[in-house]
Design a protein around this motif. Structure first.
Motif, PDB file in Angstrom:
ATOM      1  N   PRO A 184       0.938  -0.826   0.044  1.00 14.46           N
ATOM      2  CA  PRO A 184       0.068  -0.307  -0.135  1.00 14.46           C
ATOM      3  C   PRO A 184       1.322   1.494   0.008  1.00 14.46           C
ATOM      4  CG  PRO A 184       0.463  -0.930   2.414  1.00 14.46           C
ATOM      5  CD  PRO A 184       0.486  -2.148   1.334  1.00 14.46           C
ATOM      6  N   ILE A 185       0.192   2.132  -0.366  1.00  6.56           N
ATOM      7  CA  ILE A 185       0.803   3.824  -0.064  1.00  6.56           C
ATOM      8  C   ILE A 185       1.583   3.979   1.348  1.00  6.56           C
ATOM      9  CG2 ILE A 185       1.418   5.819  -0.792  1.00  6.56           C
ATOM     10  CD1 ILE A 185      -1.276   5.607  -3.081  1.00  6.56           C
ATOM     11  N   MET A 186       0.850   4.226   2.242  1.00  7.09           N
ATOM     12  CA  MET A 186       0.992   4.181   3.906  1.00  7.09           C
ATOM     13  C   MET A 186       0.841   3.228   4.567  1.00  7.09           C
ATOM     14  SD  MET A 186      -0.243   7.976   3.568  1.00  7.09           S
ATOM     15  CE  MET A 186       0.224   8.366   4.976  1.00  7.09           C
ATOM     16  N   GLY A 187       1.154   2.669   5.753  1.00  2.16           N
ATOM     17  CA  GLY A 187       0.745   1.809   6.898  1.00  2.16           C
ATOM     18  C   GLY A 187       2.960   1.079   6.552  1.00  2.16           C
ATOM     19  N   GLU A 188       1.659   0.174   7.344  1.00  7.01           N
ATOM     20  CA  GLU A 188       2.537  -1.443   7.615  1.00  7.01           C
ATOM     21  C   GLU A 188       3.366  -1.643   5.877  1.00  7.01           C
ATOM     22  OE1 GLU A 188       3.041  -3.897  10.558  1.00  7.01           O
ATOM     23  OE2 GLU A 188       1.481  -2.534  12.206  1.00  7.01           O
ATOM     24  N   ASN A 189       4.294  -2.224   5.752  1.00 11.34           N
ATOM     25  CA  ASN A 189       5.145  -2.858   5.043  1.00 11.34           C
ATOM     26  C   ASN A 189       4.500  -1.985   3.529  1.00 11.34           C
ATOM     27  OD1 ASN A 189       6.429  -4.696   6.089  1.00 11.34           O
ATOM     28  ND2 ASN A 189       4.281  -5.796   6.143  1.00 11.34           N
ATOM     29  N   SER A 190       4.921  -0.423   3.439  1.00 12.72           N
ATOM     30  CA  SER A 190       4.185   0.698   2.536  1.00 12.72           C
ATOM     31  C   SER A 190       5.189   0.923   1.714  1.00 12.72           C
ATOM     32  CB  SER A 190       2.848   1.403   3.233  1.00 12.72           C
ATOM     33  OG  SER A 190       4.074   1.670   3.623  1.00 12.72           O
ATOM     34  N   CYS A 191       5.055   1.165   0.586  1.00 11.68           N
ATOM     35  CA  CYS A 191       6.294   2.364  -0.057  1.00 11.68           C
ATOM     36  C   CYS A 191       6.631   3.282   1.228  1.00 11.68           C
ATOM     37  CB  CYS A 191       4.882   3.056  -1.374  1.00 11.68           C
ATOM     38  SG  CYS A 191       5.141   2.131  -2.714  1.00 11.68           S
ATOM     39  N   GLU A 192       5.378   3.476   2.227  1.00  5.96           N
ATOM     40  CA  GLU A 192       6.283   4.891   2.651  1.00  5.96           C
ATOM     41  C   GLU A 192       6.545   4.307   3.561  1.00  5.96           C
ATOM     42  OE1 GLU A 192       4.433   8.605   5.271  1.00  5.96           O
ATOM     43  OE2 GLU A 192       3.384   6.483   5.521  1.00  5.96           O
ATOM     44  N   SER A 193       6.528   3.160   4.864  1.00  6.89           N
ATOM     45  CA  SER A 193       7.814   2.791   5.083  1.00  6.89           C
ATOM     46  C   SER A 193       9.053   2.574   4.503  1.00  6.89           C
ATOM     47  CB  SER A 193       6.821   1.375   6.694  1.00  6.89           C
ATOM     48  OG  SER A 193       6.874   0.031   5.464  1.00  6.89           O
ATOM     49  N   PHE A 194       8.934   1.958   3.574  1.00  2.00           N
ATOM     50  CA  PHE A 194      10.143   1.271   2.507  1.00  2.00           C
ATOM     51  C   PHE A 194      10.787   2.881   2.604  1.00  2.00           C
ATOM     52  CE2 PHE A 194      13.142   1.009  -1.320  1.00  2.00           C
ATOM     53  CZ  PHE A 194      13.919   0.104  -0.632  1.00  2.00           C
ATOM     54  N   TYR A 195      11.057   3.537   2.177  1.00  2.00           N
ATOM     55  CA  TYR A 195      11.321   5.524   2.434  1.00  2.00           C
ATOM     56  C   TYR A 195      11.311   5.956   3.391  1.00  2.00           C
ATOM     57  CZ  TYR A 195      11.855  10.344   2.130  1.00  2.00           C
ATOM     58  OH  TYR A 195      12.185  11.155   2.265  1.00  2.00           O
ATOM     59  N   GLN A 196      10.530   5.001   4.876  1.00  2.00           N
ATOM     60  CA  GLN A 196      11.172   5.429   5.602  1.00  2.00           C
ATOM     61  C   GLN A 196      12.404   4.631   6.558  1.00  2.00           C
ATOM     62  OE1 GLN A 196       7.488   5.135   8.206  1.00  2.00           O
ATOM     63  NE2 GLN A 196       6.802   7.775   7.839  1.00  2.00           N
ATOM     64  N   GLU A 197      12.431   3.433   6.451  1.00  2.00           N
ATOM     65  CA  GLU A 197      13.354   2.279   6.344  1.00  2.00           C
ATOM     66  C   GLU A 197      14.387   2.655   6.170  1.00  2.00           C
ATOM     67  OE1 GLU A 197      10.781  -1.126   6.733  1.00  2.00           O
ATOM     68  OE2 GLU A 197       9.904  -0.038   7.992  1.00  2.00           O
ATOM     69  N   ARG A 198      14.152   3.274   4.543  1.00  2.00           N
ATOM     70  CA  ARG A 198      15.781   2.761   2.968  1.00  2.00           C
ATOM     71  C   ARG A 198      16.436   4.172   3.418  1.00  2.00           C
ATOM     72  NH1 ARG A 198      15.095  -2.629   1.268  1.00  2.00           N
ATOM     73  NH2 ARG A 198      17.084  -1.576   0.209  1.00  2.00           N
ATOM     74  N   ILE A 199      15.259   4.766   2.344  1.00  2.00           N
ATOM     75  CA  ILE A 199      16.084   6.260   1.777  1.00  2.00           C
ATOM     76  C   ILE A 199      16.490   7.364   3.027  1.00  2.00           C
ATOM     77  CG2 ILE A 199      15.198   7.583  -0.049  1.00  2.00           C
ATOM     78  CD1 ILE A 199      13.162   5.194  -1.083  1.00  2.00           C
ATOM     79  N   GLN A 200      15.280   7.097   3.478  1.00  2.00           N
ATOM     80  CA  GLN A 200      15.774   8.517   4.774  1.00  2.00           C
ATOM     81  C   GLN A 200      17.480   8.370   4.644  1.00  2.00           C
ATOM     82  OE1 GLN A 200      12.307   8.413   7.425  1.00  2.00           O
ATOM     83  NE2 GLN A 200      12.302  10.674   6.341  1.00  2.00           N
ATOM     84  N   GLY A 201      17.502   7.051   4.585  1.00  2.00           N
ATOM     85  CA  GLY A 201      18.872   6.581   5.723  1.00  2.00           C
ATOM     86  C   GLY A 201      20.346   6.902   4.494  1.00  2.00           C
ATOM     87  N   TYR A 202      20.178   7.307   3.922  1.00  2.00           N
ATOM     88  CA  TYR A 202      20.871   7.365   2.255  1.00  2.00           C
ATOM     89  C   TYR A 202      22.105   8.430   2.650  1.00  2.00           C
ATOM     90  CZ  TYR A 202      18.307   3.682  -0.250  1.00  2.00           C
ATOM     91  OH  TYR A 202      17.772   2.753  -1.110  1.00  2.00           O
ATOM     92  N   GLN A 203      21.627   9.102   2.692  1.00  2.00           N
ATOM     93  CA  GLN A 203      22.283  10.344   2.946  1.00  2.00           C
ATOM     94  C   GLN A 203      23.208  10.395   4.023  1.00  2.00           C
ATOM     95  OE1 GLN A 203      20.756  14.723   2.497  1.00  2.00           O
ATOM     96  NE2 GLN A 203      20.950  14.596   5.211  1.00  2.00           N
ATOM     97  N   GLU A 204      23.333   9.155   5.278  1.00  2.00           N
ATOM     98  CA  GLU A 204      24.238   9.421   6.351  1.00  2.00           C
ATOM     99  C   GLU A 204      24.759   8.751   5.886  1.00  2.00           C
ATOM    100  OE1 GLU A 204      22.030   7.647   9.148  1.00  2.00           O
ATOM    101  OE2 GLU A 204      20.600   8.769   9.159  1.00  2.00           O
ATOM    102  N   HIS A 205      24.829   7.684   4.302  1.00  2.00           N
ATOM    103  CA  HIS A 205      26.008   6.190   3.708  1.00  2.00           C
ATOM    104  C   HIS A 205      26.974   7.042   3.189  1.00  2.00           C
ATOM    105  CE1 HIS A 205      24.375   4.000   7.336  1.00  2.00           C
ATOM    106  NE2 HIS A 205      23.264   4.141   6.767  1.00  2.00           N
TER     107      HIS A 205
END
Length: 198
Positions: free
Chosen positions: A148-169
């Motif tokens: 789904p777009i939002m919620g558990e196991n969603s596009c948003e959670s993938f964004y929060q768990e993976r993409i948001q952390g890219y800058q630090e690495h």
């Protein structure tokens, strides 16, 4: 006997890669590989890296994504890349450097990029997952995975768990410079999406 030019050899690799990517999900297709190559070349020129290693690694970095025979898609892609580059006539040294970059472009198996070229491939791959293109890829991947777009196991959670952390690495200053405005675009998208929820 005429030997192929370096551009002809790279064009040959693109044609071979095209066959592999035809079987991949649309978030990891040939267009993704070509964009990673373009990002990689820009970073390589700014950072003083070997552009040929970057180009070849970028073109082949995801060819083993589906039907991986190794532990990770990066390892599978690296194994396939070695065979392709041998057949194309590249030197053992260059093939080894391309293989190392491909294996380290994903942290799935605990590999860390050590060479400049491996660091640049890692950064270039992450740059293709931010900005408007990054959102397009995220929702394409979400469609394949049934998220789904939002919620558990969603596009948003993938964004929060993976993409948001890219800058630090990210490893290179050049990639970080490109990354920041693209990342801000995505952050604004999610803010806007939440503001529209009734």
């Amino acid at each position: 006997m005429d030997f192929p030019s370096s551009q002809e050899m790279i064009d040959q690799v693109v044609q071979i890669a095209k066959g592999f990517y035809a079987r991949k999900d649309r978030a990891h297709d040939l267009e993704h590989a070509l964009r990673v190559r373009n990002w990689g070349k820009k970073i390589a020129l700014a950072e003083g890296a070997d552009v040929t290693v970057i180009e070849l690694a970028a073109l082949l970095h995801d060819i083993g994504r589906s039907g991986a025979v190794e532990k990770t898609h990066a390892q599978s892609s690296a194994g396939l890349a070695v065979n392709i580059l041998h057949k194309a006539g590249y030197s053992e040294d260059l093939i080894a450097r391309v293989k190392e970059a491909i294996i380290a472009h994903s942290r799935e198996a605990g590999y860390e990029p050590e060479t400049l070229e491996a660091k640049i491939l890692y950064d270039a791959d992450k740059l293709d997952f931010v900005g408007a293109i990054g959102l397009g890829r995220l929702f394409t991947l979400g469609g394949v995975q049934g998220w789904p777009i939002m919620g558990e196991n969603s596009c948003e959670s993938f964004y929060q768990e993976r993409i948001q952390g890219y800058q630090e690495h990210l490893f290179t200053k050049t990639a970080l410079t490109y990354f920041k405005p693209l990342f801000l675009y995505m952050e604004e998208f999610w803010r806007q999406l939440h503001s529209e929820m009734i």
